[in-house]
Design a protein around this motif. Structure first.
Motif, PDB file in Angstrom:
ATOM      1  N   THR A   1     -14.215   5.765   4.576  1.00 51.18           N
ATOM      2  CA  THR A   1     -13.489   5.794   3.125  1.00 51.18           C
ATOM      3  C   THR A   1     -13.806   4.505   2.579  1.00 51.18           C
ATOM      4  O   THR A   1     -13.886   3.481   3.297  1.00 51.18           O
ATOM      5  CB  THR A   1     -12.084   6.049   3.436  1.00 51.18           C
ATOM      6  OG1 THR A   1     -11.576   5.988   2.043  1.00 51.18           O
ATOM      7  CG2 THR A   1     -11.412   4.982   4.571  1.00 51.18           C
TER       8      THR A   1
ATOM      9  N   GLU B   1      -8.387   9.281   0.368  1.00 53.83           N
ATOM     10  CA  GLU B   1      -8.798   8.769  -0.690  1.00 53.83           C
ATOM     11  C   GLU B   1      -8.219   9.700  -1.994  1.00 53.83           C
ATOM     12  O   GLU B   1      -7.678   9.050  -3.120  1.00 53.83           O
ATOM     13  CB  GLU B   1     -10.407   9.002  -0.849  1.00 53.83           C
ATOM     14  CG  GLU B   1     -11.220   8.006   0.263  1.00 53.83           C
ATOM     15  CD  GLU B   1     -12.718   8.560   0.235  1.00 53.83           C
ATOM     16  OE1 GLU B   1     -13.502   7.805   0.902  1.00 53.83           O
ATOM     17  OE2 GLU B   1     -12.991   9.512  -0.083  1.00 53.83           O
ATOM     18  N   TYR B   2      -8.019  10.917  -1.738  1.00 60.06           N
ATOM     19  CA  TYR B   2      -7.520  11.798  -3.013  1.00 60.06           C
ATOM     20  C   TYR B   2      -5.985  11.561  -3.258  1.00 60.06           C
ATOM     21  O   TYR B   2      -5.510  11.344  -4.139  1.00 60.06           O
ATOM     22  CB  TYR B   2      -7.532  13.146  -2.573  1.00 60.06           C
ATOM     23  CG  TYR B   2      -8.294  14.181  -3.472  1.00 60.06           C
ATOM     24  CD1 TYR B   2      -7.929  14.810  -4.631  1.00 60.06           C
ATOM     25  CD2 TYR B   2      -9.888  14.135  -3.287  1.00 60.06           C
ATOM     26  CE1 TYR B   2      -8.614  15.314  -5.333  1.00 60.06           C
ATOM     27  CE2 TYR B   2     -10.586  14.916  -4.130  1.00 60.06           C
ATOM     28  CZ  TYR B   2      -9.918  15.518  -5.439  1.00 60.06           C
ATOM     29  OH  TYR B   2     -10.743  16.083  -6.198  1.00 60.06           O
TER      30      TYR B   2
ATOM     31  N   SER C   1      -4.666   8.558  -2.521  1.00 60.41           N
ATOM     32  CA  SER C   1      -4.533   7.074  -2.810  1.00 60.41           C
ATOM     33  C   SER C   1      -4.885   6.973  -4.401  1.00 60.41           C
ATOM     34  O   SER C   1      -4.467   6.225  -5.162  1.00 60.41           O
ATOM     35  CB  SER C   1      -5.531   6.220  -2.080  1.00 60.41           C
ATOM     36  OG  SER C   1      -6.703   6.459  -2.314  1.00 60.41           O
ATOM     37  N   ARG C   2      -5.639   8.422  -5.119  1.00 54.45           N
ATOM     38  CA  ARG C   2      -5.938   8.145  -6.464  1.00 54.45           C
ATOM     39  C   ARG C   2      -4.679   8.361  -6.993  1.00 54.45           C
ATOM     40  O   ARG C   2      -4.616   7.953  -8.519  1.00 54.45           O
ATOM     41  CB  ARG C   2      -6.782   9.140  -6.859  1.00 54.45           C
ATOM     42  CG  ARG C   2      -8.005   8.999  -6.095  1.00 54.45           C
ATOM     43  CD  ARG C   2      -9.187  10.205  -6.481  1.00 54.45           C
ATOM     44  NE  ARG C   2     -10.540   9.989  -5.763  1.00 54.45           N
ATOM     45  CZ  ARG C   2     -11.392  10.852  -5.680  1.00 54.45           C
ATOM     46  NH1 ARG C   2     -11.226  12.091  -6.374  1.00 54.45           N
ATOM     47  NH2 ARG C   2     -12.459  11.113  -5.091  1.00 54.45           N
TER      48      ARG C   2
ATOM     49  N   SER D   1       0.752  -1.163   0.054  1.00 51.25           N
ATOM     50  CA  SER D   1      -0.120  -0.007   0.016  1.00 51.25           C
ATOM     51  C   SER D   1       0.871   1.133   0.144  1.00 51.25           C
ATOM     52  O   SER D   1       2.098   1.312   0.520  1.00 51.25           O
ATOM     53  CB  SER D   1      -0.827   0.324   1.287  1.00 51.25           C
ATOM     54  OG  SER D   1      -1.696  -1.190   1.212  1.00 51.25           O
TER      55      SER D   1
ATOM     56  N   ALA E   1     -11.820   3.692   0.192  1.00 53.92           N
ATOM     57  CA  ALA E   1     -10.444   3.297  -0.417  1.00 53.92           C
ATOM     58  C   ALA E   1      -9.633   2.149   0.198  1.00 53.92           C
ATOM     59  O   ALA E   1      -9.758   2.067   1.305  1.00 53.92           O
ATOM     60  CB  ALA E   1      -9.430   4.626  -0.482  1.00 53.92           C
ATOM     61  N   GLU E   2      -8.818   1.564  -0.512  1.00 54.83           N
ATOM     62  CA  GLU E   2      -7.747   0.634   0.192  1.00 54.83           C
ATOM     63  C   GLU E   2      -6.826   1.185   1.069  1.00 54.83           C
ATOM     64  O   GLU E   2      -5.764   1.599   0.480  1.00 54.83           O
ATOM     65  CB  GLU E   2      -7.300  -0.347  -1.028  1.00 54.83           C
ATOM     66  CG  GLU E   2      -8.175  -1.091  -1.729  1.00 54.83           C
ATOM     67  CD  GLU E   2      -8.656  -2.485  -0.821  1.00 54.83           C
ATOM     68  OE1 GLU E   2      -7.954  -2.864   0.159  1.00 54.83           O
ATOM     69  OE2 GLU E   2      -9.915  -2.781  -0.868  1.00 54.83           O
ATOM     70  N   ILE E   3      -6.891   1.308   2.149  1.00 54.13           N
ATOM     71  CA  ILE E   3      -6.031   1.897   3.131  1.00 54.13           C
ATOM     72  C   ILE E   3      -5.421   1.018   4.154  1.00 54.13           C
ATOM     73  O   ILE E   3      -6.335   0.338   5.056  1.00 54.13           O
ATOM     74  CB  ILE E   3      -6.559   3.009   4.046  1.00 54.13           C
ATOM     75  CG1 ILE E   3      -7.308   4.414   2.988  1.00 54.13           C
ATOM     76  CG2 ILE E   3      -5.531   3.569   4.821  1.00 54.13           C
ATOM     77  CD1 ILE E   3      -6.483   4.739   2.094  1.00 54.13           C
TER      78      ILE E   3
END
Length: 713
Positions: free
Chosen positions: A643, A619-620, A622-623, A517, A645-647
Motif C-alpha cells: 500500500t 487505502e479505500y 483512508s480516502r 492517523s 497509503a499513510e497507515i
C-alpha cells in the motif's frame, strides 16, 4: 437512513394484520390506546393478549420505536458480529435490572447514528440524572430487594363476587341502571311486593335500596335495609367497597415496596414523586396496614370487629364449657342439699294442703334459677356481649326446670345469626371507611408504580455504571476515538480486576502529536490483548452511541454513522463466504463516517493474497476523511509493502518472562511501532520448564534464534 414517521394506525407497524389489530383494540379499548402501549414499549400488557408472545411484542415495540426515531438497529450496527457484541452488552446491562419492566425497556435501546445526536444527548441527559443514585444505592441490598417486588399493577379479578349483599329495586329504570353498574359484582333484583322483598332480604346480611318504593312497607324488626336516594351519586366505595379493597389487596406487596422506595430516596435527599407529600404517604401507609391480602380489614385494628369475631368463634366452645361447669356445680349443690320444713309447711303436708313434690320443685327451681343466672353472666363476660346481645341470652334457656342444663338450639341459632349480622354490618362499615380512604389514592398509586418502574430503567443503568465505574463519554466533532484507562467489560465481568488500557486513533486529545492517523494496523504477540482491545473499542462505541456511559475513565468519541465489526475467522473461507465478506467492504467508498474494526482478516485466504486485499481496503478507508479503522494483523510488514497509503502500525509487545514463566505483556499499544511476535520467548519458556531429551530439543530450537540474529547482523 429512514426519516421519522409518526404512527397513526396499528397496521403501519410491521407484523400487525387485521386479526392482530382487532385483538389489540379489544384488549386496550381503542386503537389509540393500543398504539400508545406499543410506542411506550409496554411489553407486559402486549404479552397478555392471546397470540402475542413476548418476542413478538418486543418486535412490535422496536418497529414502532425505529419509525418514531427515524432509524433502526441495523442503520448503525452493520455486521452480524457487531450485532452479537451489542446483544452481549445488552444482556450484561439487563442483568442489573430489578424489574421485568426495566428489562423489557432496555431491549428498546440500541446505538444510533451520529446524525441523531439530539436523541443520543437526550439519553445521556436521562442516564446522567441517575448516576449519583447508582453510587448511593447500587450496593444497598434492602433497596434492591424492594425494587424486585415492583411489577405492573394487577387489575381487580374478573370473578370478584360479593354474595352477602343484594340491591333491591322497585323502579324499572333504576333497576336497569343498577344492573349496568353493579351486576357484574353483586346480585341486583327487582321486587314487586312486600313478601318478595322480605324473602329476598332475609337471605343476605346487607340490603341496599335505591328508590322509595319500599319506604311504606312495614318491615320485620330483623330487616334493616340501607336506603340511597340517588343511584348516580352513590360512590363505589359505599356500594361495593370490596372492589377498591381487592385492587389494593392484589397489589399490596408492590405498593408497599413503592412507598418504601420513595421513603428511602427521600431519606437520602433525592426528590422523588412529589405527588405524594409525606403526610399523604403516612395516611396511605396506615390504611394499607389495615388491609389484609384477602381484601378484608385485618384483625387488631378495630376492637369492635375483634370482639364480634371472637364472640362468634368462641360461642359454641364457651357455651359447652360454661354449661358443663354449671351442671357439675348443680350436681354438687343437689347432693349437699337438705330439705328443712317450716311449721306451716309441715301442717300443710299433714293436712294434705301440699305435696312433698311441690316442696322439692320449689327448692329445685331456686337452684335452677341461680345457675341459669350464673351461666348467663359468665357467657356475657367471656364472650364480651353488649347490652342488646345479653338480652338474647334470656331466651336461650327455658323457664321450666331442665336438667341437665342445656341451651335451646333454635334460640342459639338466632343468637349466632344476630352476632353474625352485627359483625357483617360492622365489617361493611369498616370496609367502606377503608375503601373511601384508599379510593382517593387509586390514581396516585397507579402513577407511583409507573414512575417506580420507569425509575428502575434509569437506576439499572446507574447500577451497571457503578459496578464497572463507567463514565459518560465526551462527544467531539472531530473524527477520532481516544480513551484513558479503558477496561473490557466482558473480561472484567468474568475476572474482576484487569489491566486498564489507553489508546487513540484519529484526532482526539489523547492522540500523540503527529500520530493522528485514522486508519491503523494493530500488531502484537499472541494472547497479548489485541482482540480484547478491539472488543473494548466496540463496547465504547456501542454504549456511547446508545447514550450510555462507557468503560473508560475518559473517552472522546467522534461522529460515526455506521459501525462494522469483523471477528476472527475460524479458518480459510470458502469461495462463497470469501465473496460475501468482500461485499461488506464495498460500502467503504460512501461518504458517511464509518468505523471498521477487523480482527485478523488475513485468515480469510492465503497470506499473500490477504495482505494485498487488506492493503486495498485500508487505502479505500483512508480516502474517506470521516471514517476510522483498526485492523488487527500479523502481516503488518507485508500489508505495508502493498500500500502507498499513510497507515500507522501500533504494537502490543512482550517484554520477557516473569518468575512464573508467564509472558510479561504491556497491553497498551505502542504507537507507530511494529510489535514482533515472540516465538523465541515461548521456546525459552518450554526450555526452562522441561528436562532431559525434551530440554535438549528446545535448546536446539533456541540456538536457531541466535543463529538468525548473527545472520541478520
Amino acid at each position: 437512513m429512514k426519516t421519522s414517521q409518526p404512527l397513526s394506525s396499528l397496521r403501519e407497524i410491521h407484523g400487525i394484520g387485521e386479526r392482530v389489530a382487532d385483538r389489540l383494540i379489544e384488549h386496550f379499548g381503542t386503537e389509540a390506546a393500543a398504539l400508545q402501549a406499543i410506542c411506550e414499549g409496554d411489553i407486559a400488557s402486549l404479552s397478555e393478549i392471546n397470540g402475542i408472545s413476548h418476542n413478538f411484542a418486543l418486535s412490535l415495540a422496536r418497529d414502532a420505536r425505529s419509525r418514531a426515531e427515524g432509524c433502526s438497529i441495523s442503520d448503525f450496527l452493520k455486521t452480524k458480529e457487531a450485532l452479537e457484541l451489542y446483544s452481549r452488552l445488552l444482556e450484561l446491562i439487563k442483568s442489573f435490572a430489578h424489574t421485568t419492566h426495566a428489562r423489557d425497556k432496555l431491549n428498546l435501546f440500541y446505538p444510533l447514528p451520529a446524525s441523531r445526536m439530539d436523541l443520543i444527548q437526550e439519553r445521556q441527559a436521562f442516564v446522567g440524572e441517575y448516576l449519583e443514585l447508582g453510587d448511593a444505592f447500587s450496593e444497598n441490598s434492602e433497596f434492591l430487594q424492594l425494587l424486585t417486588r415492583v411489577r405492573k399493577l394487577r387489575p381487580v379479578p374478573a370473578n370478584l363476587r360479593v354474595r352477602d349483599r343484594i340491591i333491591l329495586c322497585g323502579d324499572s329504570k333504576i333497576l336497569k341502571a343498577a344492573r349496568e353498574k353493579f351486576q357484574a359484582f353483586l346480585p341486583v333484583q327487582g321486587v314487586e311486593n312486600l313478601s318478595e322483598f322480605v324473602d329476598l332480604a332475609r337471605g343476605y346480611s346487607s340490603v341496599i335500596v335505591f328508590d322509595d318504593t319500599y319506604l311504606g312497607f312495614d318491615l320485620p324488626e330483623d330487616l334493616e335495609p340501607e336506603y340511597f336516594q340517588d343511584l348516580s351519586r352513590a360512590e363505589l366505595y359505599q356500594v361495593l367497597p370490596e372492589k377498591e379493597l381487592a385492587f389494593f389487596a392484589r397489589n399490596l406487596d408492590c405498593v408497599r415496596a413503592c412507598l418504601n422506595i420513595v421513603s428511602a430516596l427521600r431519606s437520602e435527599e433525592f426528590g422523588f414523586f412529589e405527588a405524594l407529600p409525606e403526610e399523604k404517604l403516612d395516611i396511605l401507609d396506615a390504611a394499607l396496614s389495615k388491609l389484609g391480602e384477602d381484601g378484608k380489614p385485618v384483625e387488631g385494628f378495630d376492637p369492635e370487629l375483634d370482639r364480634l369475631g371472637a364472640a362468634l368463634q368462641n360461642l359454641d366452645p364457651v357455651l359447652t364449657s360454661v354449661l358443663n361447669e354449671a351442671n357439675r356445680r348443680m350436681n354438687r349443690t343437689l347432693e349437699a342439699s337438705s330439705l328443712t320444713l317450716s311449721g306451716q309447711e309441715l301442717i300443710k303436708l299433714v293436712t294434705g294442703g301440699m305435696e312433698i313434690k311441690d316442696l322439692l320443685a320449689k327448692e329445685l327451681n331456686r337452684i335452677y334459677k341461680a345457675e341459669i343466672e350464673a351461666v348467663k353472666e359468665e357467657l356475657a363476660e367471656k364472650l364480651g356481649l353488649q347490652r342488646q346481645e345479653k338480652l338474647m341470652l334470656d331466651s336461650l334457656f327455658p323457664d321450666e326446670i331442665s336438667y341437665p342444663l342445656s341451651a335451646d338450639q333454635s334460640q342459639l341459632q338466632l343468637l349466632r345469626q344476630k352476632l353474625n349480622n352485627t359483625l357483617e354490618k360492622a365489617r361493611l362499615a369498616r370496609k367502606r371507611e377503608l375503601a373511601k380512604t384508599l379510593s382517593a389514592f387509586h390514581q396516585p398509586v397507579e402513577k407511583l408504580v409507573r414512575e417506580v418502574l420507569d425509575f428502575d430503567l434509569g437506576f439499572s443503568l446507574a447500577c451497571f455504571s457503578a459496578k464497572f465505574q463507567l463514565k459518560l463519554p465526551e462527544l467531539i466533532p472531530e473524527t477520532g476515538i481516544g480513551f484513558k484507562a479503558g477496561e473490557n467489560l466482558f473480561l472484567k465481568a468474568r475476572h474482576g480486576e484487569i489491566d486498564p488500557v489507553s489508546y487513540s486513533i484519529g484526532k482526539t486529545g489523547f492522540s500523540p502529536a503527529g500520530l493522528e492517523s485514522r486508519v491503523v494496523l494493530l500488531s502484537g504477540v499472541n494472547s497479548g490483548g489485541k482482540t480484547s482491545l478491539l472488543e473494548l473499542l466496540a463496547q465504547c462505541v456501542i454504549l456511547g452511541y446508545m447514550g450510555f456511559p462507557v468503560p473508560a475513565k475518559e473517552l472522546e468519541l467522534g461522529p460515526i454513522e455506521e459501525f462494522y465489526y469483523f471477528g476472527k475467522s475460524k479458518g480459510t473461507l470458502d469461495a462463497g463466504a470469501f465473496e460475501t465478506t468482500l461485499r461488506q467492504f464495498s460500502v467503504l467508498s460512501e461518504a458517511s463516517g464509518k468505523l471498521v474494526l477487523a480482527d485478523e482478516l488475513e485468515s480469510i485466504t492465503e497470506p499473500g493474497a490477504s495482505a494485498r486485499i487488506i492493503a486495498g481496503i485500508l487505502e479505500y478507508l483512508s480516502r474517506n476523511e470521516q471514517s476510522l479503522g483498526i485492523f488487527v494483523s500479523h502481516l503488518s510488514e507485508l500489508i505495508l509493502e502493498n500500500t502507498g497509503a499513510e497507515i500507522r502500525v501500533d504494537g502490543i509487545e512482550a517484554e520477557g518472562l516473569d518468575s512464573h514463566l508467564e509472558l510479561i505483556v504491556n497491553r497498551n499499544p505502542v504507537y507507530n511501532r511494529i510489535a514482533r511476535s515472540t516465538p523465541e520467548l515461548i521456546v525459552e519458556r518450554l526450555l526452562r520448564k522441561t528436562t532431559g531429551k525434551e530440554q535438549e530439543f528446545y535448546s536446539h530450537l533456541k540456538d536457531k534464534f541466535k543463529t538468525g540474529s548473527k545472520a541478520e547482523s
